[in-house]
Motif scaffolding. Structure first.
Motif, PDB file in Angstrom:
ATOM      1  N   ILE A 386      36.029  31.528  21.390  1.00  0.00           N
ATOM      2  CA  ILE A 386      34.770  31.980  20.450  1.00  0.00           C
ATOM      3  C   ILE A 386      35.236  32.091  19.070  1.00  0.00           C
ATOM      4  CG2 ILE A 386      35.470  34.435  20.646  1.00  0.00           C
ATOM      5  CD1 ILE A 386      32.505  35.166  21.026  1.00  0.00           C
ATOM      6  N   GLY A 387      36.677  31.782  18.874  1.00  0.00           N
ATOM      7  CA  GLY A 387      37.157  31.667  17.589  1.00  0.00           C
ATOM      8  C   GLY A 387      37.874  33.039  17.092  1.00  0.00           C
ATOM      9  N   PHE A 388      38.284  33.367  15.867  1.00  0.00           N
ATOM     10  CA  PHE A 388      38.941  34.541  15.456  1.00  0.00           C
ATOM     11  C   PHE A 388      40.473  34.359  15.295  1.00  0.00           C
ATOM     12  CE2 PHE A 388      34.814  36.133  17.094  1.00  0.00           C
ATOM     13  CZ  PHE A 388      34.336  36.457  15.920  1.00  0.00           C
ATOM     14  N   THR A 389      41.473  34.872  14.779  1.00  0.00           N
ATOM     15  CA  THR A 389      42.621  34.925  14.754  1.00  0.00           C
ATOM     16  C   THR A 389      43.473  35.211  15.931  1.00  0.00           C
ATOM     17  OG1 THR A 389      42.896  37.094  13.427  1.00  0.00           O
ATOM     18  CG2 THR A 389      42.702  35.150  12.356  1.00  0.00           C
ATOM     19  N   GLU A 390      42.890  36.369  16.470  1.00  0.00           N
ATOM     20  CA  GLU A 390      43.842  36.804  17.805  1.00  0.00           C
ATOM     21  C   GLU A 390      43.111  36.058  18.953  1.00  0.00           C
ATOM     22  OE1 GLU A 390      44.248  40.956  18.352  1.00  0.00           O
ATOM     23  OE2 GLU A 390      45.543  41.047  16.413  1.00  0.00           O
ATOM     24  N   GLY A 391      44.026  36.181  19.945  1.00  0.00           N
ATOM     25  CA  GLY A 391      43.851  35.511  21.413  1.00  0.00           C
ATOM     26  C   GLY A 391      43.780  36.171  22.586  1.00  0.00           C
ATOM     27  N   SER A 392      43.802  35.604  23.764  1.00  0.00           N
ATOM     28  CA  SER A 392      43.636  36.431  24.954  1.00  0.00           C
ATOM     29  C   SER A 392      43.585  35.367  26.046  1.00  0.00           C
ATOM     30  CB  SER A 392      42.540  37.270  25.239  1.00  0.00           C
ATOM     31  OG  SER A 392      41.325  36.498  25.090  1.00  0.00           O
ATOM     32  N   LEU A 393      43.683  35.700  27.430  1.00  0.00           N
ATOM     33  CA  LEU A 393      43.584  34.824  28.361  1.00  0.00           C
ATOM     34  C   LEU A 393      42.484  34.925  29.361  1.00  0.00           C
ATOM     35  CD1 LEU A 393      47.520  34.974  29.561  1.00  0.00           C
ATOM     36  CD2 LEU A 393      46.293  33.389  27.992  1.00  0.00           C
ATOM     37  N   GLY A 394      41.929  34.141  29.905  1.00  0.00           N
ATOM     38  CA  GLY A 394      40.823  34.041  30.897  1.00  0.00           C
ATOM     39  C   GLY A 394      41.562  34.534  32.195  1.00  0.00           C
ATOM     40  N   GLU A 395      40.568  35.001  32.987  1.00  0.00           N
ATOM     41  CA  GLU A 395      40.994  35.651  34.450  1.00  0.00           C
ATOM     42  C   GLU A 395      41.661  34.374  34.962  1.00  0.00           C
ATOM     43  OE1 GLU A 395      41.304  37.866  37.833  1.00  0.00           O
ATOM     44  OE2 GLU A 395      41.100  38.486  35.889  1.00  0.00           O
ATOM     45  N   ALA A 396      41.114  33.070  35.018  1.00  0.00           N
ATOM     46  CA  ALA A 396      41.423  32.030  35.875  1.00  0.00           C
ATOM     47  C   ALA A 396      42.960  31.794  35.253  1.00  0.00           C
ATOM     48  CB  ALA A 396      40.468  30.736  35.891  1.00  0.00           C
ATOM     49  N   GLN A 397      43.199  31.559  34.049  1.00  0.00           N
ATOM     50  CA  GLN A 397      44.496  31.218  33.652  1.00  0.00           C
ATOM     51  C   GLN A 397      45.497  32.513  34.053  1.00  0.00           C
ATOM     52  OE1 GLN A 397      46.922  30.071  29.475  1.00  0.00           O
ATOM     53  NE2 GLN A 397      44.783  30.513  29.452  1.00  0.00           N
ATOM     54  N   LEU A 398      45.181  33.703  33.870  1.00  0.00           N
ATOM     55  CA  LEU A 398      46.184  34.643  34.466  1.00  0.00           C
ATOM     56  C   LEU A 398      46.494  34.526  35.799  1.00  0.00           C
ATOM     57  CD1 LEU A 398      47.564  37.107  33.025  1.00  0.00           C
ATOM     58  CD2 LEU A 398      45.861  38.667  34.025  1.00  0.00           C
ATOM     59  N   ARG A 399      45.386  34.170  36.685  1.00  0.00           N
ATOM     60  CA  ARG A 399      45.897  34.154  38.063  1.00  0.00           C
ATOM     61  C   ARG A 399      46.568  32.728  38.243  1.00  0.00           C
ATOM     62  NH1 ARG A 399      44.328  38.485  37.485  1.00  0.00           N
ATOM     63  NH2 ARG A 399      46.522  38.683  37.664  1.00  0.00           N
ATOM     64  N   TRP A 400      46.320  31.869  37.436  1.00  0.00           N
ATOM     65  CA  TRP A 400      46.939  30.658  37.798  1.00  0.00           C
ATOM     66  C   TRP A 400      48.542  30.807  37.374  1.00  0.00           C
ATOM     67  CZ3 TRP A 400      49.617  28.238  33.552  1.00  0.00           C
ATOM     68  CH2 TRP A 400      50.070  26.830  33.888  1.00  0.00           C
ATOM     69  N   ILE A 401      48.791  31.516  36.283  1.00  0.00           N
ATOM     70  CA  ILE A 401      50.213  32.030  35.857  1.00  0.00           C
ATOM     71  C   ILE A 401      50.696  32.789  37.058  1.00  0.00           C
ATOM     72  CG2 ILE A 401      51.556  33.214  34.361  1.00  0.00           C
ATOM     73  CD1 ILE A 401      49.467  32.719  32.166  1.00  0.00           C
ATOM     74  N   GLU A 402      50.064  33.755  37.522  1.00  0.00           N
ATOM     75  CA  GLU A 402      50.842  34.701  38.803  1.00  0.00           C
ATOM     76  C   GLU A 402      50.916  33.558  39.897  1.00  0.00           C
ATOM     77  OE1 GLU A 402      49.931  38.607  41.094  1.00  0.00           O
ATOM     78  OE2 GLU A 402      47.887  37.531  40.290  1.00  0.00           O
TER      79      GLU A 402
END
Length: 600
Positions: A386-402
């Motif tokens: 969506i843009g903007f300077t700050e970030g975050s992780l989507g649910e799918a990516q967080l579960r993939w990391i786990e």
């Protein structure tokens, strides 16, 4: 300029900060100068070589105040950090190197002549314009030369050849296709002509005559010359000449950053007004008023959708420039596709630079790779589309990391703190992202997946602390050197967050990292900062790529918006970061130096 007096660490300042961190070797009753000299000697004794790194020398100012030229100052000693594990005697003789790699971050390859830039708001946002940015490609090339020269001797504390290099995002500044082309050429090798539009002359703000900027060719006063910046006729002509970069002499991996996704890394992508303006011929050189410029900056932070409508009323002096189709913005999928092109594999690959086949269709910009046998890198995509300077992780990516961490951990903890064991081969993990844990609070929905939950940096830290095999999280974005011990419920459930300064703003560092098994139940992560391979001071008439790279550093040091906090403290520079060895827990239980509450 007094603010730049903090840009070089004096012996007294070094000692004070190191003492506050409790991290410098004991100095006994010796005076400050002798203590630092002794620390430098001990560092050299522990290292294989200090040559070419900030262990040997660091850029420092010549003049006490005001605009200054630079010279070589004393190197920074190694700081041993025992926040997470004790430092055992004799570990240097027993250590085994496991991995050695390089981090570059926030190189911000910039098309400074683009119509979609907001240089005129720099009095209110210093990153909108920098006096050195026209020399960015030459500066990046000099940093790569430094890495290549160090690759011949390997890590300074182990001598292990570098396994790879990871570039942790904001590889471009304004997500233009031409910036992506220059970035890939910088890293892979080839010829760059660092100009757009009319290739025979510079058409950006630094030849506008507007006193808001440093106009190097003009004798007229401006905001920068009033602070001591020199008049340098011919500089802009030299800055846009073609030159050849040798490319990285290592396998390298790419991470996506917010400036690789949106207008100036801030505004949402896909706004029609800006998409058209990128390839247009109208460039704003100055604001209609400073009040209008300030209002625009405020809207960028609070109501970015309104910015496009405000730009025309903010425009003061507007110049007609040569349009260039290469300035069109790229999409995340096009960014990935460019990396997957075999023509962009570079000297040592890999093809895709981490991005996997098909990811240019799916848009998935996270992946794993082997840093070295037994050490796996997890590269995250912390940019919210969506843009903007700050970030975050989507649910799918967080579960993939786990899932990835579970697959490489025979022992870990669930969210409630219960220990889990299963039969798998263990590996050590190092994670990479653009954003830091404290700059991942943009939880707005991803426009490509509106129903997916977004997760913050704090949530990611909590996840990583469940896995003892996680050693470190390496990132950029803040343009600051900062190393933080992320303590979990106990020493084993803790890791290091390693944040490195950008290569666009001073101090323009890259970081070398070495992972070492100390054979005593602990691991060490050695971190060493390096500067570009260019003279600390070059003749102002030296228009060679190395001479321009030298000036790139000098101008950044003297930038009126330079922030000395970006340098970091001694405990954020050249360090040995100790951490419990998760694969040596049984040995640690019987070792003479157990992990006790005395040091925790």
């Amino acid at each position: 300029m007094t603010q730049h007096g903090q840009n070089g660490w004096s012996r007294r300042k070094f000692l004070g900060a190191a003492g506050a961190a409790g991290a410098l070797w004991a100095v006994g009753t010796a005076g400050p100068a002798q203590a630092v000299d002794r620390a430098v000697r001990r560092t050299a004794a522990r290292a294989v070589t200090t040559a070419g790194t900030t262990l040997e020398a660091v850029a420092t100012r010549v003049s006490a105040t005001g605009y200054t030229r630079l010279t070589a100052g004393p190197g920074w000693p190694l700081v041993v950090r025992t926040d997470l594990a004790p430092a055992g005697a004799g570990r240097d003789d027993a250590r085994t190197p496991l991995a050695s790699f390089v981090q570059l971050t926030d190189v911000h390859v910039i098309d400074t002549e683009s119509p979609v830039r907001f240089e005129y708001v720099h009095p209110f946002n210093g990153s909108a314009h920098r006096p050195q940015e026209t020399l960015g490609t030459q500066g990046t090339s000099a940093l790569i030369r430094r890495i290549n020269s160090l690759a011949r001797t390997g890590g300074p504390f182990t001598g292990r050849p570098f396994d790879c290099l990871v570039s942790t995002g904001d590889n471009t500044d304004n997500y233009e296709q031409v910036e992506l082309d220059w970035f890939l050429t910088s890293y892979n090798g080839g010829t760059i002509t660092p100009t757009t539009g009319d290739l025979t002359r510079y058409e950006g703000v630094q030849s506008s005559g507007v006193p808001l900027y440093w106009n190097p060719a003009s004798p007229s006063p401006d905001l920068y010359k009033d602070k001591g910046f020199p008049q340098l006729p011919g500089l802009l002509d030299a800055a846009i000449r073609p030159f050849t970069t040798e490319g990285i002499d290592l396998p390298w991996y790419s991470v996506f950053g917010n400036h690789d996704n949106s207008v100036q890394g801030t505004l949402p992508p896909g706004i029609p007004f800006f998409d058209d303006a990128f390839t247009g011929n109208q460039k704003i050189m100055g604001p209609s008023s400073m009040a209008a410029a300030q209002k625009l900056v405020s809207a960028m932070e609070t109501d970015p959708q309104a910015v496009a409508g405000m730009v025309p009323e903010t425009a003061g002096l507007v110049r007609t420039v040569t349009p260039d189709a290469r300035r069109r913005p790229f999409t995340p999928r096009e960014y990935i596709r460019a990396h997957l092109d075999p023509a962009n594999a570079g000297r040592h690959g890999p093809v895709g630079h981490g991005f996997t086949p098909g990811s240019d269709v799916s848009g998935i910009a996270y992946y794993t790779f082997e840093i070295a046998p037994g050490v796996v890198g997890i590269t995250m995509d912390s940019t919210n589309r969506i843009g903007f300077t700050e970030g975050s992780l989507g649910e799918a990516q967080l579960r993939w990391i786990e899932r990835t961490l579970v697959a490489g951990s025979s022992r870990y903890f669930d969210a409630a703190g219960n220990e889990t064991r299963h039969s798998v081969s263990d590996t050590y993990f190092v994670l990479f992202s653009h954003h830091t844990s404290t700059t991942m609070n943009n939880l707005l929905p991803d426009p490509e997946n509106l129903l997916e939950a977004r997760h913050s940096g704090a949530e990611l830290v909590a996840l990583l602390q469940r896995f003892p095999n996680v050693l470190a999280w390496v990132n950029g974005h803040s343009h600051q050197n900062l190393i933080t011990a992320r303590r979990g419920p106990d020493p084993e459930r803790s890791f290091w967050e390693i944040n490195t300064a950008s290569h666009i703003d001073y101090p323009q560092h890259a970081r070398l990292l070495e992972v070492v098994d100390n054979a005593d139940g602990t691991l060490s992560l050695f971190t060493t900062l390096v500067e570009a391979e260019s003279p600390y001071q070059a003749s102002y008439t030296d228009g060679s790529p190395q001479g321009l790279a030298s000036l790139y550093r000098e101008l950044a040091f003297n930038d009126i918006h330079a922030d000395p906090e970006r340098m970091g403290a001694p405990a954020d520079h050249n360090t040995e970061l100790l951490v419990p060895n998760p694969l040596g827990a049984r040995a640690m239980a019987t070792a003479p130096r157990s992990l006790t509450a005395d040091w925790w």
